[in-house]
Every structure is written in structure tokens, then in C-alpha cells.
Design an enzyme around this catalytic site. Structure first.
Site, PDB file in Angstrom:
ATOM      1  N   GLU A   3       8.516  31.393  47.357  1.00 41.46           N
ATOM      2  CA  GLU A   3       8.728  30.018  47.860  1.00 41.46           C
ATOM      3  C   GLU A   3       9.451  30.043  49.215  1.00 41.46           C
ATOM      4  O   GLU A   3      10.259  29.183  49.527  1.00 41.46           O
ATOM      5  CB  GLU A   3       9.530  29.161  46.861  1.00 41.46           C
ATOM      6  CG  GLU A   3       8.957  29.094  45.473  1.00 41.46           C
ATOM      7  CD  GLU A   3       7.910  28.017  45.250  1.00 41.46           C
ATOM      8  OE1 GLU A   3       7.769  27.134  46.109  1.00 41.46           O
ATOM      9  OE2 GLU A   3       7.212  28.094  44.224  1.00 41.46           O
TER      10      GLU A   3
HETATM   11  C1  LIG Z   1       6.081  38.097  41.979  1.00 45.03           C
HETATM   12  C2  LIG Z   1       5.572  37.347  43.161  1.00 45.03           C
HETATM   13  C3  LIG Z   1       4.832  36.185  42.959  1.00 45.03           C
HETATM   14  C4  LIG Z   1       4.308  35.500  44.046  1.00 45.03           C
HETATM   15  N1  LIG Z   1       3.513  34.406  43.828  1.00 45.03           N
HETATM   16  C5  LIG Z   1       2.820  33.872  44.877  1.00 45.03           C
HETATM   17  C6  LIG Z   1       1.801  32.888  44.660  1.00 45.03           C
HETATM   18  O1  LIG Z   1       1.578  32.437  43.522  1.00 45.03           O
HETATM   19  N2  LIG Z   1       1.089  32.430  45.717  1.00 45.03           N
HETATM   20  C7  LIG Z   1       1.310  32.889  46.984  1.00 45.03           C
HETATM   21  O2  LIG Z   1       0.627  32.444  47.899  1.00 45.03           O
HETATM   22  N3  LIG Z   1       2.273  33.818  47.224  1.00 45.03           N
HETATM   23  C8  LIG Z   1       3.020  34.323  46.213  1.00 45.03           C
HETATM   24  N4  LIG Z   1       3.968  35.306  46.438  1.00 45.03           N
HETATM   25  C9  LIG Z   1       4.188  35.770  47.804  1.00 45.03           C
HETATM   26  C10 LIG Z   1       5.546  35.387  48.353  1.00 45.03           C
HETATM   27  O3  LIG Z   1       5.576  34.027  48.653  1.00 45.03           O
HETATM   28  C11 LIG Z   1       5.798  36.286  49.573  1.00 45.03           C
HETATM   29  O4  LIG Z   1       6.061  37.578  49.065  1.00 45.03           O
HETATM   30  C12 LIG Z   1       6.932  35.807  50.427  1.00 45.03           C
HETATM   31  O5  LIG Z   1       6.595  34.617  51.066  1.00 45.03           O
HETATM   32  C13 LIG Z   1       7.335  36.839  51.487  1.00 45.03           C
HETATM   33  O6  LIG Z   1       6.228  37.335  52.171  1.00 45.03           O
HETATM   34  P1  LIG Z   1       6.026  38.929  52.310  1.00 45.03           P
HETATM   35  O7  LIG Z   1       6.141  39.506  50.965  1.00 45.03           O
HETATM   36  O8  LIG Z   1       4.799  39.180  53.059  1.00 45.03           O
HETATM   37  O9  LIG Z   1       7.278  39.426  53.139  1.00 45.03           O
HETATM   38  P2  LIG Z   1       7.424  39.428  54.721  1.00 45.03           P
HETATM   39  O10 LIG Z   1       7.044  38.125  55.278  1.00 45.03           O
HETATM   40  O11 LIG Z   1       6.778  40.642  55.251  1.00 45.03           O
HETATM   41  O12 LIG Z   1       8.997  39.586  54.849  1.00 45.03           O
HETATM   42  C14 LIG Z   1       9.684  40.831  54.717  1.00 45.03           C
HETATM   43  C15 LIG Z   1      11.140  40.617  55.120  1.00 45.03           C
HETATM   44  O13 LIG Z   1      11.193  40.172  56.494  1.00 45.03           O
HETATM   45  C16 LIG Z   1      11.853  38.928  56.578  1.00 45.03           C
HETATM   46  N5  LIG Z   1      11.192  38.122  57.605  1.00 45.03           N
HETATM   47  C17 LIG Z   1       9.879  37.816  57.722  1.00 45.03           C
HETATM   48  N6  LIG Z   1       9.660  37.043  58.789  1.00 45.03           N
HETATM   49  C18 LIG Z   1      10.855  36.831  59.357  1.00 45.03           C
HETATM   50  C19 LIG Z   1      11.297  36.090  60.488  1.00 45.03           C
HETATM   51  N7  LIG Z   1      10.484  35.338  61.234  1.00 45.03           N
HETATM   52  N8  LIG Z   1      12.598  36.112  60.779  1.00 45.03           N
HETATM   53  C20 LIG Z   1      13.465  36.799  60.020  1.00 45.03           C
HETATM   54  N9  LIG Z   1      13.125  37.502  58.947  1.00 45.03           N
HETATM   55  C21 LIG Z   1      11.832  37.520  58.608  1.00 45.03           C
HETATM   56  C22 LIG Z   1      11.739  38.302  55.199  1.00 45.03           C
HETATM   57  O14 LIG Z   1      12.770  37.364  54.955  1.00 45.03           O
HETATM   58  C23 LIG Z   1      11.823  39.524  54.306  1.00 45.03           C
HETATM   59  O15 LIG Z   1      13.162  39.851  54.085  1.00 45.03           O
HETATM   60  C24 LIG Z   1       4.549  35.963  45.364  1.00 45.03           C
HETATM   61  C25 LIG Z   1       5.314  37.117  45.543  1.00 45.03           C
HETATM   62  C26 LIG Z   1       5.796  37.811  44.474  1.00 45.03           C
HETATM   63  C27 LIG Z   1       6.570  39.074  44.721  1.00 45.03           C
END
Ligand SMILES: Cc1cc2nc3c(=O)[nH]c(=O)nc-3n(C[C@H](O)[C@H](O)[C@H](O)COP(=O)(O)OP(=O)(O)OC[C@H]3O[C@@H](n4cnc5c(N)ncnc54)[C@H](O)[C@@H]3O)c2cc1C
Length: 599
Positions: free
Chosen positions: A407
Site C-alpha cells: 500500500e
Molecule cells: C506480500 C505482498 C503482497 C502484495 N500485494 C500486492 C497486490 O495485491 N497488488 C499489487 O499491485 N501490488 C502488491 N504488492 C506490491 C507492493 O505494493 C510493492 O512491493 C511496494 O509498492 C513496493 O514496491 P517494490 O517492491 O517494487 O519496491 P521498490 O519500489 O523497488 O522499493 C525498494 C525500496 O526503495 C524505496 N524507494 C523506492 N522509490 C523511492 C523513492 N522515490 N524515494 C525514496 N525511496 C524509494 C522503497 O521505499 C523501498 O524501501 C505486494 C507486495 C508484497 C510483498
């Protein structure tokens, strides 16, 4: 439509003094709301809590079965209007259901949130009449389940950068969707996906409703191997020229990012709610264990080290409840106002929640982190047994971890909270710069040496809270002045400002709850709530001092820095410091005597 003058706006808490009688607290639940809460609790105690161990064995069928039963009892349709076979309940009630259904295991919390929030809500809010008639009754009753496909391998926090494509067929009747979605909750057992894809080179993605027909170019990855929420289905979803009728576009072309973000606003406050009962249950187990476990011929609940943990855990969830339901009622009132002004129910809900998007982000961060701390201390109270998978602490700790990630990560939500506040100030929706200038003037003026009158209950605490708001205005105001629109490039300053903002909202919510209840029930009767409010405020003062100092010494120099540091000292000074050990003891006495969290 303009808001009524006397109705608080989202984010406005930072520049106004909210009165205790103007906030809603958990003590204000109506009889109907209490009945709903009790029936959800009864369902969880009967159907979910006894199977807690089974949920750790990756039993995805069990999650589906429980979700189906929740649907039969109407719990999946609480937020759905009655005309689409839902219960059409008010916003606070929908929070209550989410709160109590989520406490026993993160697997159900996630399945419930993904289905009712992001899996159903986008259709309720943005769907056409035909789409709503076709899909919502099925989703509201649990005949069908929904999932939400936004994230991709290369598009996580940067959600609008997804590569999934939607190509119009030659006859103009369908779109063909191709792409890879990742981390999709409920993917294994859902019947319908809300999918975001890009049409041609549109700036923004577009939302689509896609039925799960595995003969239509849809395939699933294996279940992800996860740290927690072991029985929540999380899979990749692959679309290969999946044909979707053009009528299944959700909202407008190019409008998907807005839908995705608005659905997340609701998702965020509901996620906060979903982290509440988990904390109550952890405290309940921890205090029972602490009262039973004897070391050195003494129940460990009698040791100060354990008592301080129990007191802080209770204070955390007390505060979280106060803040979550305060914001929920603000949202509900705004929805009501908009309906009265002639907005459609969807428009009213959208705008009502959007107005409080700042609070939604604040709550998402604060409550998910409190849940993490609470479960961590829960393990510690159990000692070695806490590390064992045979006790409920171990899975609670692992399950809590995800809430800081999905979220919108807590980093993203922290930055959003301050960013949205600045935008509101620029649009003139709240007067931020006026009060910020007043603080700047106060810093250069001569401080008052009058002895304040603190005879009224919690008056020193309320005065302290107003000083903390000045710190936010001082730090964020001068950072905004210095960097202008480039403030967003100074993430560490934004994060520090956001921590100050969060601490203020949470401490204020605890204070207002305790004050309101003490005014109603008397100071003596509410001595524990008062102690929790004072303890939470003290924690806020200490954290704000740390974060504000970090900001000031990093972006201000010379005389400006000196002046702000002096201001910080003045604004964090108590005339009468609270006795923290005494406060914790008052709280710990109550929790250990009740042998549970009972507020
Ligand atoms: C168990 C689980 C269930 C999920 N369910 C859903 C679902 O139902 N539907 C769906 O669409 N998604 C879902 N997700 C995805 C989830 O919303 C994303 O994992 C989340 O938004 C983070 O994206 P990412 O994993 O690509 O991390 P990234 O975006 O790669 O982030 C990695 C790190 O970098 C930081 N970061 C990224 N961008 C910035 C920035 N601009 N400035 C500073 N810091 C930054 C983040 O805070 C984080 O600490 C789920 C994830 C999990 C693990």
C-alpha cells in the site's frame, strides 16, 4: 463544492487546535457498531484464531474457505452500497470490521484487504452502472473474489511506469492486454483482476476489469515463498494478449493512475485499522504469559523491565485506535456533507477520503510501525518461547512486517504526507505559510516570561502540543522557503518533517481521546487513559526534538541555525516534566490486573 467553514479539512490539524469534543473516539461507537464489532470478533474467535497454526502451513484453501464464510455473513460487503447487495455501512463501521477481522492472522488481513479494498472498491467508485451491476454483487457476497494488479517487476513504488500494454483490436471491440504483474495478493483463488495497463504511449496507465479465464492468455506464477502471511496467496500474473471487451475499461482511458492512487488512500487507512486488533491480541497473549511465567520466584509481569514493555505496547495501540477512528469519522462526516450537497455516493466517498489523504498516509506509517514494535516486544516478553513457532508471537511478528511495505512503502507514504500538505498549502486549502511566518516572528521576538496557568486537566500537555506544531511549522516552513519546489529532492529533510507531522497527529489523537473521556467520566476514572496520553506525548516530544534537530543542523546555518535551535529548546521544554516511570506503572498495573488490553 466548498467545505463548510466549521468542518476540519485534511491536514488542517497542524495549524489549528482541535477540541476534544470535536473528535470521535472508540468510546463513541454506536450500539449498532458495537454489535457489528462483536459479531466479527466472535467469527474470528470461532473460525480463525483456533486455526492459527494451520495458517502457518501455507494452507491457501483455508484462506479461501474463511473468506467465503466471511462473505456469507456479509462482512465482505460492509462498504458496498445496498443496491449492489452490500450492507452500505458508514465509513467508521467499515473500519471496525476491517480492524477486528484482521487481528488473528495477517493472511486473512491481507486477503480481506486485497479483496474488499483494492479488489472491489475501484469498481464501486469508478465503475459504470453496468460494471457495478455485473460484478459488485458477486464480490460483495464472496461468490467471487477480486485481486488488484498494479505492481510489475520494474514498476513498484514508481507504479505509473508499468510496461503492461493494452492494444485495441482491429474491430475496435476489445483490448489485448500483455504484460507481467508481480506480488498479486489473492491471485491464486480470485475470479477477477483489476489490471492497470498502458494504451499506446499514454502518459498514464488505464484500469481494466479482467475476468480470470485461464483460456484467455492468463497464467499464474508459483506461490511466492514469503517471510510471513503464509496462507495469503501471492503470485505473479502473466497476461498474453488477453482479450478484454472495451466496455471493461475502468473509468477513463489514461485515468488509471488516479484510480490506483485513490484506491490506495482508502487502502492505507484500512491497513492502519487492520494493524489494530493484531496488537490487542499480542498484548493479550503477552500479559497472560507474563502473569503466568515465574522467574526468580516472581511472575515476570512484576518486573519493571516487562511492565514498561506492556505499558508502551498498550499506549501504542490506544493511540493508534484514537487516531484511526478520529480520521475515519472525519472522512465519514465529509462524505456525508458531500452527499448532502448533491454529490453521488461514489463521488462523495472519493472526495471524502481524498480530503484526508494526508491522515491516511500518516496512519499507514504510524500504525504499521507500532504493530511491528508491539509484536517485537511480544516476542521479548515470551523470551525463548517467543522465538518458537509454537507460540503466537513468532507468526504475529513475521506477519506484521509486510504492512510497512505494501500500500505504498512507509518511505513513500512519509514523503507523500508532507508533499500533499505543501500542495494543499499552495492551493490555499489550508493556511500554512501564515502560521509558519507567525512562528518565524515569534522566534525573533522576546519570549513571554508569564507563568502559565496549568490548573485545568491536560492543559500543559495541550500547550506542549501547540509548541510541537510550531516546530513543524518552523522546520518544514523554512525548508519549504529555502528549497521551494525542490524540497522533494531533499528526501532526508522531508522524512524528518514527516516524522514530526506523524508524531503530532498521533500524540494529539491520544490526548484528545483521554481528555474527552476524562471530561465525560471524570479524571479519576480515566487515570490510565490520561497516563497513556501523557506518555505518548512525552515520546513525541523526544522524537520530534531528535528529528527537528537533525533537520535544522543540516539545512540551516549560522544565526538562522542558532535561532531555530533556541526555538526548538523553547518549544520542547516542559514546565513540569511528567514522571515517566510512574506513568508506565499506572498503565502496567491496569494491563496486568485486567490480564488483557481492555480499553
Ligand atoms: C506480500 C505482498 C503482497 C502484495 N500485494 C500486492 C497486490 O495485491 N497488488 C499489487 O499491485 N501490488 C502488491 N504488492 C506490491 C507492493 O505494493 C510493492 O512491493 C511496494 O509498492 C513496493 O514496491 P517494490 O517492491 O517494487 O519496491 P521498490 O519500489 O523497488 O522499493 C525498494 C525500496 O526503495 C524505496 N524507494 C523506492 N522509490 C523511492 C523513492 N522515490 N524515494 C525514496 N525511496 C524509494 C522503497 O521505499 C523501498 O524501501 C505486494 C507486495 C508484497 C510483498
Amino acid at each position: 463544492m466548498e467545505a463548510k467553514d466549521d468542518m476540519i479539512r485534511g491536514g488542517q490539524f497542524i495549524v489549528t487546535e482541535t477540541k476534544a469534543e470535536d473528535v470521535f473516539t472508540p468510546e463513541d461507537f454506536s450500539d449498532e457498531q458495537k454489535m457489528m464489532r462483536d459479531s466479527v470478533k466472535e467469527f474470528v474467535d470461532r473460525e480463525i484464531w483456533p486455526k492459527k497454526e494451520e495458517f502457518e502451513k501455507k494452507n491457501y484453501d483455508l484462506t479461501e474457505e474463511i473468506m467465503r464464510k466471511a462473505g456469507e455473513l456479509g462482512f465482505l460487503g460492509v462498504a458496498v452500497p445496498e443496491e449492489y447487495d452490500g450492507l452500505g455501512m458508514d465509513f467508521v463501521s467499515t473500519m471496525l470490521v476491517c480492524d477486528y477481522i484482521s487481528g488473528a492472522t495477517g493472511s486473512i488481513a491481507t486477503a480481506f484487504g486485497a479483496h474488499t479494498g483494492i479488489g472491489t472498491l475501484p469498481i464501486t467508485l469508478y465503475g459504470t452502472e453496468e460494471q457495478k451491476k455485473k460484478y459488485i454483487p458477486k464480490l460483495a457476497t464472496g461468490e467471487w473474489f477480486g485481486a488488484y494488479c498494479l505492481t510489475e517487476p520494474d514498476a513498484g513504488s514508481d507504479a505509473n511506469s508499468g510496461k503492461t500494454k493494452a492494444v485495441l483490436t482491429e474491430d475496435g471491440k476489445h483490448y489485448k492486454i500483455s504484460g507481467q504483474k508481480m506480488w498479486i495478493s489473492n491471485a491464486g483463488f480470485c475470479d477477477l483482476f483489476i489490471v492497470f495497463a498502458r494504451i499506446e504511449d499514454d502518459k498514464n496507465i488505464t484500469g481494466f476489469i479482467i475476468e480470470k479465464d485461464l483460456d484467455n492468455g492468463i497464467s499464474l506464477g508459483e506461490e511466492e515463498k514469503k517471510l510471513g502471511i503464509h496462507s495469503s496467496s501471492t503470485r505473479q500474473v502473466f497476461f498474453s494478449e488477453t482479450k478484454v471487451p472495451v466496455d471493461n475499461i475502468l473509468g477513463e482511458r489514461n485515468g488509471g493512475f488516479k484510480i490506483a492512487m485513490n484506491a490506495l488512500n482508502v487502502g492505507r487507512i484500512k491497513l492502519a485499522a487492520a494493524c489494530l486488533d493484531a496488537q490487542r491480541r499480542v498484548i493479550d497473549s503477552a500479559v497472560k504469559y507474563a502473569n503466568d511465567r515465574v522467574q526468580f520466584n516472581t511472575p515476570i509481569a512484576k518486573f519493571g523491565a516487562i511492565r514498561s514493555k506492556l505499558a508502551e505496547m498498550a499506549t501504542g495501540v490506544y493511540t493508534d485506535e484514537a487516531a484511526s477512528y478520529r480520521a475515519a469519522k472525519n472522512i465519514e462526516d465529509r462524505i456525508h456533507l458531500r452527499k448532502e450537497a448533491g454529490n453521488s455516493p461514489q463521488e462523495a466517498e472519493l472526495k471524502g477520503v481524498e480530503e484526508f489523504a494526508i491522515e491516511c498516509s500518516i496512519l499507514k506509517v504510524a500504525v504499521s510501525e507500532d504493530a511491528q514494535d508491539c509484536t517485537d516486544e511480544g516476542i521479548q516478553i515470551y523470551g525463548g518461547m517467543g522465538f518458537s513457532a509454537d507460540t503466537p508471537m513468532e507468526s504475529a511478528w513475521r506477519d506484521a512486517r509486510i504492512s510497512r511495505i505494501y500500500e505504498g512503502t512507509n518511505e513513500i507514504n512519509r514523503m507523500l504526507s508532507v508533499g500533499m500538505l505543501m500542495k494543499k498549502a499552495m492551493k490555499g486549502h489550508i493556511d500554512f505559510m501564515g502560521p509558519a511566518q507567525a512562528v518565524a516572528d515569534e522566534l525573533t521576538g522576546i519570549p513571554s516570561f508569564d507563568t502559565p496557568d496549568y490548573s485545568e486537566l491536560l492543559s500543559e500537555e495541550k500547550a506542549m502540543l501547540q509548541k510541537l506544531k510550531k516546530i513543524f511549522l518552523m522546520v518544514a516552513g523554512s525548508a519549504a522557503q529555502k528549497f521551494g519546489a525542490e524540497l522533494e529532492d531533499h528526501q532526508q529533510l522531508l522524512l524528518a518533517s514527516s516524522d514530526i507531522l506523524i508524531e503530532i497527529y498521533m500524540a494529539e489523537s491520544a490526548l484528545l481521546r483521554a481528555e474527552k473521556n476524562a471530561k465525560k467520566e471524570g479524571e479519576d476514572a480515566q487515570k490510565v487513559q490520561i497516563a497513556m496520553a501523557k506518555l505518548r506525548l512525552y515520546q513525541a516530544v523526544e522524537k520530534i526534538n531528535l528529528k527537528a534537530k537533525e533537520g535544522i543542523i543540516s539545512f540551516a546555518e549560522g544565526d538562522e541555525q542558532k535561532m531555530m535551535l533556541m526555538g526548538l529548546k523553547r518549544f520542547t521544554k516542559y514546565d513540569n516534566y511528567p514522571n515517566i516511570v510512574e506513568l508506565r506503572n499506572i498503565i502496567a498495573d491496569k494491563v496486568t490486573e485486567d490480564n488483557t488490553y481492555n480499553f
